[in-house]
Enzyme design. Structure first.
Site: not given
Length: 396
Positions: A105, A286
């Site tokens: 992430d 992201d």
């Protein structure tokens, strides 16, 4: 989806001390019944020669979901595409190693996995770390919490050996999750954050930094190739970028500031008309988010423009209309990144078509968008920590 906000929380002292005392008593008790670990099989394949990796990728796409390739300057680690919603990769923690599936992430900085002491309903369905089985485990007396866009965790700060394929970080700080909510039905055990140290709620040195500091990777660069249509072949790369995963040249975009993976976006347009980000805005790149997320009022307008109607928590369109939907153009540093209807419309478990645009309540005057996996499936992404920039190019 994963990351909307991270923050440091002062855990309730009484509850925190209860967990610390419990872990301490269990760890040092002489009357322990030890549970044997399942054996983890590690497969490492060393490939050399001009065309061997290309041929191997083509011929063994399924097996690559379990093999990490380490070149002289580049480590390529496989990821699994879970229904085009998120991507997970295997890591191991402890000695002997215990295996976990985590999301890599770029929107957060913490590494965490569930503890054997986590009794939340979500934890019980995931692999949980058995700290008593690891000879390299080290406890601390700090706790932290993180709130993501889709859930929340409360964790204890601990240390142990963490492996990403052949990359090894000894005494790596990470979170041992004691309480978890909001991740029901998610097919991953934890999260491995790849953002900057300054947004780490525990104050940990993220594993990517530690690997570079210890010389495990030659360059402070990592990259993502995310496959489409649930296919195999997705990877995260450490130490550089393999040009065979993208077309043309990388377009380099400076970060707005060295603190997270956000860049300045010029505008968002459809049919040559600006529909959002009209005066420029912030865009977070992201890998932990499934969707493209923006301010609710602007996303509502996009839903109207594509004819999406609400049903429950999603906005749906007719599947027969997907091919005729207009492309949406994201302009970043004067380069246009086209996202066609076939990319921003996904299918649910019942075969219905819904939009991957999601709204959020804007908390500041700065317009902010999150470019998640829907965008990154189309564009190979390189994250360069040394020069604080992101490279984008059309994915193969």
């Amino acid at each position: 989806m994963l990351r909307s906000q991270t923050f440091l929380s002062t855990w309730n002292q009484e509850r925190s001390m209860k967990w610390l005392v419990l872990l301490g008593l269990v760890a040092f008790s002489e009357c322990i019944v030890k549970i044997p670990l399942r054996r983890v099989k590690t497969m490492t394949k060393t490939l050399s020669g001009k065309n061997m990796l290309n041929n191997f990728v083509k011929e063994h796409a399924y097996r690559l979901s379990q093999i990490s390739f380490r070149g002289s300057n580049l480590t390529i680690h496989p990821l699994r595409n879970i229904r085009d919603f998120f991507y997970v990769g295997n890591i191991t923690i402890g000695t002997p190693p215990q295996e976990f599936q985590v999301i890599f992430d770029t929107g957060s900085s913490e590494l965490w996995v569930p503890s054997i002491f986590c009794n939340s309903s979500t934890c019980s369905k995931h692999d949980r770390f058995r700290h008593l089985e690891s000879s390299t485990f080290r406890l601390s007396r700090r706790t932290f919490s993180i709130t993501y866009g889709s859930g929340r965790i409360e964790a204890l700060v601990v240390h142990d050996t963490v492996r990403i394929g052949d990359l090894v970080s000894t005494d790596q700080q990470f979170g041992l999750c004691l309480e978890e909510s909001g991740f029901e039905g998610m097919r991953f055990d934890g999260v491995l954050g790849l953002s900057y140290t300054n947004i780490s709620p525990s104050g940990a040195i993220p594993i990517f930094y530690k690997l570079k500091n210890e010389g495990a990777i030659s360059e402070p660069v990592f990259a993502f190739y995310l496959s489409k249509d649930e296919r195999e072949g997705s990877v995260v790369m450490f130490g550089g970028a393999d040009h065979r995963y993208y077309k043309g040249e990388l377009n380099w975009i400076p970060l707005m500031k060295a603190g997270d993976w956000s860049v300045h976006m010029d505008r968002i347009s459809m049919k040559r008309k600006v529909i959002a980000c009209s005066g420029g805005c912030k865009a977070l790149v992201d890998t932990g988010s499934s969707d493209i997320v923006g301010p609710s009022t602007l996303v509502n307008n996009i839903w109207k423009l594509i004819g999406a109607t609400p049903q429950g928590s999603e906005h749906y369109v007719s599947c027969s209309a997907v091919n005729s939907l207009p492309s949406i153009i994201f302009t970043i540093k004067s380069n246009n990144y086209r996202v066609p209807g076939q990319a921003y419309i996904l299918k649910d478990s019942r075969g219905r078509c819904f939009t991957a645009f999601k709204g959020h309540q804007q908390s500041s005057s700065t317009e902010m968008w999150i470019l998640g996996d829907v965008f990154l499936r189309l564009y190979f992404s390189v994250f360069d920590r040394r020069k604080d920039r992101i490279g984008l190019a059309q994915a193969v």
